[in-house]
Design a protein around this motif. Structure first.
Motif, PDB file in Angstrom:
ATOM      1  N   TRP A  71      82.809  34.172  14.911  1.00  0.00           N
ATOM      2  CA  TRP A  71      82.465  33.198  13.887  1.00  0.00           C
ATOM      3  C   TRP A  71      81.672  33.925  12.808  1.00  0.00           C
ATOM      4  CZ3 TRP A  71      79.561  33.449  18.395  1.00  0.00           C
ATOM      5  CH2 TRP A  71      78.181  33.556  18.261  1.00  0.00           C
ATOM      6  N   SER A  72      81.426  33.229  11.724  1.00  0.00           N
ATOM      7  CA  SER A  72      80.597  33.763  10.646  1.00  0.00           C
ATOM      8  C   SER A  72      79.460  32.801  10.361  1.00  0.00           C
ATOM      9  CB  SER A  72      81.421  33.970   9.369  1.00  0.00           C
ATOM     10  OG  SER A  72      82.327  35.032   9.530  1.00  0.00           O
ATOM     11  N   PHE A  73      78.270  33.347  10.168  1.00  0.00           N
ATOM     12  CA  PHE A  73      77.127  32.528   9.773  1.00  0.00           C
ATOM     13  C   PHE A  73      77.219  32.269   8.271  1.00  0.00           C
ATOM     14  CE2 PHE A  73      74.627  34.044  13.602  1.00  0.00           C
ATOM     15  CZ  PHE A  73      74.511  32.784  14.170  1.00  0.00           C
ATOM     16  N   VAL A 125      75.150  25.180  10.540  1.00  0.00           N
ATOM     17  CA  VAL A 125      76.022  25.487  11.683  1.00  0.00           C
ATOM     18  C   VAL A 125      77.308  26.143  11.171  1.00  0.00           C
ATOM     19  CG1 VAL A 125      77.386  24.389  13.513  1.00  0.00           C
ATOM     20  CG2 VAL A 125      75.061  23.609  13.040  1.00  0.00           C
ATOM     21  N   PRO A 126      77.824  27.162  11.867  1.00  0.00           N
ATOM     22  CA  PRO A 126      79.114  27.757  11.482  1.00  0.00           C
ATOM     23  C   PRO A 126      80.222  26.698  11.487  1.00  0.00           C
ATOM     24  CG  PRO A 126      78.017  29.116  13.124  1.00  0.00           C
ATOM     25  CD  PRO A 126      77.236  27.842  13.028  1.00  0.00           C
ATOM     26  N   SER A 127      81.186  26.857  10.587  1.00  0.00           N
ATOM     27  CA  SER A 127      82.243  25.842  10.447  1.00  0.00           C
ATOM     28  C   SER A 127      83.496  26.126  11.258  1.00  0.00           C
ATOM     29  CB  SER A 127      82.624  25.686   8.975  1.00  0.00           C
ATOM     30  OG  SER A 127      83.100  26.919   8.468  1.00  0.00           O
ATOM     31  N   SER A 128      83.704  27.366  11.678  1.00  0.00           N
ATOM     32  CA  SER A 128      84.922  27.671  12.441  1.00  0.00           C
ATOM     33  C   SER A 128      84.662  28.795  13.433  1.00  0.00           C
ATOM     34  CB  SER A 128      86.075  28.036  11.509  1.00  0.00           C
ATOM     35  OG  SER A 128      85.761  29.212  10.784  1.00  0.00           O
ATOM     36  N   PHE A 129      85.451  28.764  14.506  1.00  0.00           N
ATOM     37  CA  PHE A 129      85.359  29.745  15.574  1.00  0.00           C
ATOM     38  C   PHE A 129      86.769  30.167  15.956  1.00  0.00           C
ATOM     39  CE2 PHE A 129      81.668  27.072  15.818  1.00  0.00           C
ATOM     40  CZ  PHE A 129      80.626  27.942  16.093  1.00  0.00           C
ATOM     41  N   ALA A 130      86.900  31.374  16.527  1.00  0.00           N
ATOM     42  CA  ALA A 130      88.187  31.846  17.043  1.00  0.00           C
ATOM     43  C   ALA A 130      87.954  32.472  18.418  1.00  0.00           C
ATOM     44  CB  ALA A 130      88.822  32.859  16.102  1.00  0.00           C
ATOM     45  N   THR A 137      90.640  24.857  17.475  1.00  0.00           N
ATOM     46  CA  THR A 137      90.873  23.600  16.764  1.00  0.00           C
ATOM     47  C   THR A 137      90.723  22.387  17.662  1.00  0.00           C
ATOM     48  OG1 THR A 137      93.237  23.674  17.237  1.00  0.00           O
ATOM     49  CG2 THR A 137      92.500  24.731  15.189  1.00  0.00           C
ATOM     50  N   GLY A 138      90.495  22.604  18.944  1.00  0.00           N
ATOM     51  CA  GLY A 138      90.439  21.483  19.875  1.00  0.00           C
ATOM     52  C   GLY A 138      91.805  21.136  20.442  1.00  0.00           C
ATOM     53  N   GLY A 139      92.836  21.912  20.096  1.00  0.00           N
ATOM     54  CA  GLY A 139      94.193  21.715  20.613  1.00  0.00           C
ATOM     55  C   GLY A 139      94.788  23.054  20.997  1.00  0.00           C
TER      56      GLY A 139
END
Length: 165
Positions: A71-73, A125-130, A137-139
């Protein structure tokens, strides 16, 4: 049966075989593995210039034997200490890797880790994670295409009509 009807039957049969082949090629899965995750990131405590972050990863895809979460801060936060993961940072980009005892994640399995961090100005809070390169994405999404397209179409019949006798 005269030659006209025989030729017509052969043409229809060839077309049906071609269409059936195309339908089979499109419908057969390629044995794709699913990848997907959800992440729960929470600031469990915060004070002037510092904070405690708790991260929980849920694997929604196929089982895995090791994980890397990135993720990115958004505001220049920095990880200063971590537990239950090996965390490195380059600029705003953060990478958390499993440790020996929490790398295996079954489908539906969860791994958690925490860290202390520092911030100045704000602590969004970070907006995206991989997870392992796949956006959380929750899916789930297949890692390879699940269908193939036919390489040839149905055959066509003769260009001249047979004569009847």
């Amino acid at each position: 049966m005269n030659r006209f009807w025989a030729a017509k039957a052969a043409l229809v049969s060839a077309g049906l075989v071609g269409l059936a082949s195309a339908a089979v090629a499109v419908a057969m899965p390629a044995g794709a593995a699913a990848a997907g995750c959800s992440v729960n990131y929470a600031v469990s405590s915060q004070w002037q210039g510092g904070f405690n972050g708790d991260v929980s990863i849920t694997n929604l895809g196929d089982a895995m034997s090791g994980w890397t979460l990135t993720w990115s801060f958004p505001a220049g936060q920095t990880v200063t200490q971590a537990w239950n993961a090996t965390v490195t940072q380059s600029g705003s980009a953060v990478t958390a890797k499993n440790v020996a005892y929490n790398g295996a994640l079954a489908t539906g399995g969860t791994a958690s880790f925490g860290f202390n961090g520092s911030w100045t100005g704000s602590n969004p809070v970070p907006s995206s994670f991989a997870l392992n390169g796949v956006a959380c994405t929750g899916g789930t999404t297949p890692t390879t295409p699940t269908t193939t397209t036919p390489t040839t179409g149905p055959t066509t019949g003769p260009t001249t009509r047979p004569t009847t006798g």
